[in-house]
Design an enzyme around this catalytic site. Sequence first.
Site, PDB file in Angstrom:
ATOM      1  N   HIS A 139       0.432  -1.040   0.408  1.00  0.00           N
ATOM      2  CA  HIS A 139       0.467  -0.609  -0.296  1.00  0.00           C
ATOM      3  C   HIS A 139       0.581   1.421  -0.152  1.00  0.00           C
ATOM      4  O   HIS A 139       1.907   1.428   0.973  1.00  0.00           O
ATOM      5  CB  HIS A 139      -0.805   0.154   0.892  1.00  0.00           C
ATOM      6  CG  HIS A 139      -0.130   0.262   2.790  1.00  0.00           C
ATOM      7  ND1 HIS A 139       0.278   1.394   3.168  1.00  0.00           N
ATOM      8  CD2 HIS A 139       0.019  -0.415   3.665  1.00  0.00           C
ATOM      9  CE1 HIS A 139       1.062   1.376   4.529  1.00  0.00           C
ATOM     10  NE2 HIS A 139       0.531  -0.184   4.812  1.00  0.00           N
ATOM     11  N   HIS A 148      12.354  -2.210 -12.115  1.00  0.00           N
ATOM     12  CA  HIS A 148      12.630  -2.899 -11.998  1.00  0.00           C
ATOM     13  C   HIS A 148      12.236  -3.894 -11.140  1.00  0.00           C
ATOM     14  O   HIS A 148      12.922  -3.587 -10.356  1.00  0.00           O
ATOM     15  CB  HIS A 148      13.263  -3.296 -12.865  1.00  0.00           C
ATOM     16  CG  HIS A 148      13.157  -4.697 -13.379  1.00  0.00           C
ATOM     17  ND1 HIS A 148      13.732  -5.358 -14.249  1.00  0.00           N
ATOM     18  CD2 HIS A 148      12.686  -5.783 -12.723  1.00  0.00           C
ATOM     19  CE1 HIS A 148      13.549  -5.790 -14.986  1.00  0.00           C
ATOM     20  NE2 HIS A 148      13.194  -6.846 -13.596  1.00  0.00           N
TER      21      HIS A 148
END
Length: 200
Positions: A139, A148
């Site tokens: 979150h 990445h």
Amino acid sequence: MKKLLIVGAGGHGRSVAEAILAVGQYRLAGFLDDAAAGQPPLSQVWSLPVFGAMADLAGYRQHADVVIVAIGNNRLREELHDRLDAAGFEFATVVHPKAMVSPRAVIGAGSAVMAGAIVGTEAQLGAGVIINCAAVVDHHCRVEDFGHLGVNAAMAGGSALGRGAWMQAGSVLGYGVKLESGVVLGPGKAVSSTYIKKRI
């Protein structure tokens, strides 16, 4: 369905292709890859054509309505993304059907979220991001453009991955940690300090 062209026919490109086929949102047109000009030349992957190399990206506009750059190298992915954008291509965003993505998360154009990945509530992913298999973006995390996450990498709540930074397999960012642009976090490394600027 719109026709989709994948730039990159290596391991990540083929994994993205499988995700596209599993979703069924696009018709997969084929690939571009420099191996098409190699010896021996790569002419197809499975039953899909490899149209040619990446030197003249704009010349392949006829083959596709949308495109995604599916190359793990962050700098090269950004360079090709920018060239395709300048040539007027529209970018696909690919989310594997076995990924779990919050409806309140934001995912940028040209990103790929792979099988088993989790993207939590109000997370923000930039353009051209890769969230690889079983990686977690919790979150309120932020992954900047061309960031990445490798296989099983994890970002705890509120952490941030800078532009073009790479968390390799199994690496972890603690709560609220910021990893600076371009940093490479090695496999299995965990970072709990708040601001990292160099390779670890």
